[in-house]
Every structure is written in structure tokens, then in C-alpha cells.
Design an enzyme around this catalytic site. Structure first.
Site, PDB file in Angstrom:
ATOM      1  N   HIS A 198       0.827  -1.223   0.000  1.00 61.05           N
ATOM      2  CA  HIS A 198       0.000   0.000   0.000  1.00 61.05           C
ATOM      3  C   HIS A 198       0.857   1.269   0.000  1.00 61.05           C
ATOM      4  O   HIS A 198       0.375   2.350  -0.324  1.00 61.05           O
ATOM      5  CB  HIS A 198      -0.994  -0.007   1.170  1.00 61.05           C
ATOM      6  CG  HIS A 198      -0.402   0.203   2.530  1.00 61.05           C
ATOM      7  ND1 HIS A 198      -0.188  -0.820   3.425  1.00 61.05           N
ATOM      8  CD2 HIS A 198       0.010   1.320   3.165  1.00 61.05           C
ATOM      9  CE1 HIS A 198       0.335  -0.341   4.537  1.00 61.05           C
ATOM     10  NE2 HIS A 198       0.459   0.958   4.413  1.00 61.05           N
TER      11      HIS A 198
ATOM     12  N   ASP B 162       0.333  -7.593   1.217  1.00 60.81           N
ATOM     13  CA  ASP B 162       0.723  -6.198   1.457  1.00 60.81           C
ATOM     14  C   ASP B 162       2.250  -6.028   1.522  1.00 60.81           C
ATOM     15  O   ASP B 162       2.773  -5.336   2.389  1.00 60.81           O
ATOM     16  CB  ASP B 162       0.068  -5.677   2.745  1.00 60.81           C
ATOM     17  CG  ASP B 162       0.026  -4.147   2.788  1.00 60.81           C
ATOM     18  OD1 ASP B 162       0.474  -3.514   1.813  1.00 60.81           O
ATOM     19  OD2 ASP B 162      -0.430  -3.590   3.798  1.00 60.81           O
TER      20      ASP B 162
ATOM     21  N   SER C  96       4.721   2.105   8.199  1.00 59.48           N
ATOM     22  CA  SER C  96       4.416   1.018   7.262  1.00 59.48           C
ATOM     23  C   SER C  96       5.633   0.647   6.431  1.00 59.48           C
ATOM     24  O   SER C  96       6.288   1.515   5.854  1.00 59.48           O
ATOM     25  CB  SER C  96       3.289   1.440   6.313  1.00 59.48           C
ATOM     26  OG  SER C  96       2.081   1.562   7.003  1.00 59.48           O
TER      27      SER C  96
END
Length: 465
Positions: free
Chosen positions: A48, A79, A157
Site C-alpha cells: 500500500h 501487502d 508502514s
């Protein structure tokens, strides 16, 4: 900690598709996240973090230079994204991060990255508080995950989570935002990461995580087990439905009881033994396999035990969770804009996919594709013109048939309309609605409508092929 030098800041410019106006893209925006260098001159981050990327740059700790990066592979389900940098200078003086084993509960973990609140590297620490099958928000899928109590914020992230032995045990990827929860972060563990890397190395691209294409129910009720002919010591789960597009549909049947997968017994609640006496959902065993691998599935059918050698494949969804970087498909005739539904489409139209109309939501949650190329086609909007007067109120309504022929996918609909030589174009919609236009007038009106709305083509490029 020398491993910190291998943690990089990821700068990405994203240009997302515009599902409401599929012939153009949205305004570009920038984001920053974290990543880390692994062996083979590669960098790992979250999928993402680089989704719909037009440019990706990396910056090392203590450096003032941003290096252009190339995206090698994006794993939407897990992901994870794999990047590389062609500039040799980027790789100088950095040792790649090594992976450690899956941690156990209460093991200390340290999350390193570049979260919001500053420009320099950030370190937060905590312990592993849970290991289970998690719902991956980005991938709309369920895989093994770690829950930790170290803070994971926006920008974290893609950063590594280290064990106390300075080995990477996972990638930070999401956190739980809830009024009753604090400091609940989630980490993609090493088995999932290594599966992604090996998949890429063996196939040259990312092929995905296979699934067992069945829906099942727990067998915890003794009367239910007795009615299915199960012995006192037999345990398993009952198959409710089977995906018609899956290899399993050729061998398994509804009401079969799955007793074991690859020799591992499945309990009545759908769990299997996991190390140290822990239990975990049996989908973990499936996700450890690769697309095309075979697995031995033992089932109980009519009180008889049968064994099947099943080839595992990825999931073909009626409403796909991702369009995987491709522009949205569309077809326009007489101002009617037809689209193929995906989860990003629903999120774009309704902010959250579960705010969608009940009929579309039911297909999203429970619909099964009858063939690999089946799509759910909707009349997404009407670009108002004289030719379509009285139809302008129709939005996001499924198209079932055209001139009496079923609509299987958007390409099929476009082909039928373009080749139609009947007097009328007749579209059969959800709730028994019909939309009728004179064929010649409708096709003649289309170019002017496209010009009015600055639309370059009546159909997306993928439908022209």
C-alpha cells in the site's frame, strides 16, 4: 544497532484511478513510509506504500540523497512490495537485514521506521502479544500475522520489526484504530515474507497465495456430527459451498466433511495444532503452499473416507479485491457508462464498500464467479443528453442481459452492443428494469456526448483488444 542503517525512507508519488470518471486519473499526491534493504540488492516495503505509483524514491539514514527506485513486484494479498535501485552508490556501506524465525508470545520486538512526527529514524519497542490468522486490510485476505503492543503510526508502514537478536521477524503494516484499544499494531511475519520472496524468485513475478476454494461450517454440535455419519473420534469441518472456478469443484462436494489437510487433522472448529500447543485456523496450512502445489485432502462422504490430491490455485473473486495497477474498464454508448465492479470501485463510489446497495454488497460478500472471466457489470451513471431522457436517475445498477442475451463481462457487453444490428438496444437491469434506445440514434449520439465530456474514447483500451 547496525541493522538500523539498512532501514530506508520511501517517498512515493501516487496517481490513483478515478472510478467515477474511469477515462482519467485523480490528482497525484505524495506519501512517505519505511522500507529496508535485504540481500540481492533489493528493498522490502508495504504494497500500500507504493500502490498506483508513478515515482518511487528511497533515502538512506543519514543521507541527503534520494535515489530513484524500480518496483519489481507487488503482493496485494500480503501487502508486501519488492523494490530495487540501479544506482550502485545506494548499496555502498550497507549490510542487508537478515530474517529470523517466527517469534513466540512475549518475545521482545523493536519496530524501526520513519513515522509522522519527525524526519529522523524512530524506534518503538514492545512484545508479541498474539499470533493468529489476521485480516489484512489492504489485501482483503486472511494470512498469518503478529499482534504487538509497540506503537505503529502512519509512516511506519514497511519498516522492519527486529527481535532482540537483531534479526528481522516481520514488517510493520497496520494498526488497530479503536476507542477501546491502544497500542495494538500488526506485523507481517517472516513465513509470509519468505513465501512472497520465494514466489517472486521462482516465477519472476508474484503469483499469490493459494486458497482452498470452499466455504465451510464448524462441526461443534454433536447432533450435526452424528447426522453426517462421523465417528465419535472423527473431527472436521463441513463444506457449505465450493467455488465453481476452483480445482476443488471437480473433486469435492457440498456436505463433504474435511478431516485433514496434508496429513494434519482439522478440529471441529476449523483449527489445527500450531507449535507449543497453540491452535491456528487451518487456512494457515493452505497459505504455506504455492500456486500449483498439490495437497492431500481427506474427506468424509456418505460415511466413507476418501482422499483427493488437489492442485491449489488462487482465488477468482466475482468482485475482485484489486485491479492490480490497471486502469478501470468502461464502455459508453448514448451516455450510458458501463463499468465492471471491484472493491476499489465500491470504496470510491460509497467511501466504505459496506455502504454499497444491498444487492451489490450481497454479491461482494457471497457471490461466486461461475467462470474465470465473469464480471459483475453495472450501469454506473448516465451522462445526461437528449437521447437518454428519463433514464438519468439510474446509477450503479447491475446489467443482467442485453437484447435477451446474458451479460457475462464488460467486454462481452461492449462487443454485443457494437455488433448489434437490431432496431433497439434493450438492457435488462436489476429489479426487472429495462432500458431501451433506438440503435441507430443511440450510436449516432455517442460521439457528441464524448466530446461534451472530454472523453477520448467510448471504451477503455482493454476492451479494444
Amino acid at each position: 544497532m547496525s541493522s538500523m542503517d539498512a532501514v530506508v525512507k520511501v517517498f512515493c508519488v501516487h496517481t490513483e484511478p478515478n472510478f467515477s470518471l474511469p477515462w482519467q486519473r485523480k490528482r497525484q499526491y505524495s506519501s512517505s513510509s519505511s522500507g529496508f534493504i535485504i540481500e540481492g540488492r533489493r528493498v522490502l516495503t508495504n504494497a500500500h506504500s507504493v500502490e498506483h505509483h508513478t515515482q518511487v524514491k528511497l533515502k538512506k539514514r543519514g543521507s541527503d540523497t534520494k535515489y530513484l527506485a524500480t518496483v519489481l513486484a507487488i503482493g496485494t494479498e500480503c501487502d508486501i512490495a519488492l523494490l530495487t535501485v540501479s544506482d550502485d552508490e545506494f548499496w555502498e556501506g550497507v549490510s542487508p537485514i537478515e530474517f529470523g524465525e517466527l517469534p513466540v508470545l512475549q518475545d521482545a520486538v523493536t519496530v524501526v521506521g520513519y513515522p509522522i512526527g519527525g524526519d529522523t529514524i524512530s524506534v518503538t519497542s514492545g512484545v508479541v502479544s498474539r499470533i493468529e490468522i489476521l485480516s489484512y486490510a489492504h489485501g482483503s485476505t486472511e494470512l498469518l500475522g503478529l499482534q504487538i503492543d509497540a506503537a505503529i503510526n502512519a509512516g511506519n508502514s514497511g519498516g522492519p520489526a527486529f527481535s532482540d537478536k537483531d534479526k528481522c521477524v516481520g514488517i510493520a503494516f497496520q494498526s488497530l484504530k479503536h476507542e477501546d484499544a491502544e497500542n495494538i499494531g500488526y506485523v507481517i511475519p517472516t513465513p509470509v515474507i519468505l513465501h512472497f520472496i520465494q514466489d517472486y524468485e521462482e516465477n519472476g513475478n508474484y503469483t499469490g497465495f493459494p486458497v482452498l476454494g470452499v466455504e465451510w461450517q464448524k462441526m461443534e454440535n454433536p447432533d450435526l456430527r452424528m447426522s453426517m455419519g462421523m465417528g465419535l473420534k472423527q473431527k472436521g469441518v463441513r463444506i457449505r459451498r465450493i467455488e465453481p472456478t476452483s480445482p476443488e469443484s471437480l473433486l469435492l462436494k457440498p456436505s463433504d466433511v474435511i478431516l485433514s489437510f496434508d496429513g494434519v487433522d482439522i478440529a471441529n472448529d476449523g483449527t489445527v495444532l500450531f507449535r507449543d500447543g497453540e491452535r491456528i485456523g487451518f487456512s494457515y496450512l493452505v497459505s504455506q503452499k504455492y500456486t500449483g502445489d498439490k495437497a492431500l485432502v481427506k474427506v468424509l462422504r456418505n460415511s466413507k473416507t476418501l482422499e483427493f490430491n488437489i492442485t491449489l490455485a488462487t482465488h477468482t473473486r466475482l468482485i475482485p479485491a484489486h485491479i492490480k495497477g490497471k486502469p478501470p474498464s468502461y464502455y459508453i454508448v448514448a451516455g450510458f457508462v458501463f463499468s465492471a465492479v471491484s472493491v476499489p470501485y465500491l470504496c470510491s463510489e460509497y467511501e466504505k464498500d459496506y455502504d454499497a446497495p444491498v444487492k451489490l454488497l450481497e454479491k461482494h460478500l457471497h457471490g461466486m464467479a461461475q467462470s474465470v472471466d465473469e464480471q459483475l457489470v453495472v450501469l454506473s451513471q448516465v451522462l445526461v443528453a437528449d437521447i437518454n431522457i428519463g433514464y438519468e436517475y439510474i446509477i450503479n445498477t447491475q446489467v443482467h442481459a442485453f437484447n435477451g442475451k446474458p451479460v457475462k463481462n464488460l467486454k462481452g457487453l461492449a462487443y454485443m452492443v457494437e455488433k448489434c444490428d437490431e432496431e433497439f438496444l434493450k438492457f435488462h437491469l436489476e429489479y426487472e428494469q429495462i432500458v431501451v434506445l433506438q440503435t441507430e440514434k443511440a450510436k449516432a449520439a455517442t460521439p457528441d456526448i464524448l466530446t461534451t465530456h472530454c472523453i477520448p474514447s467510448a471504451m477503455s483500451d482493454d476492451l479494444k483488444a
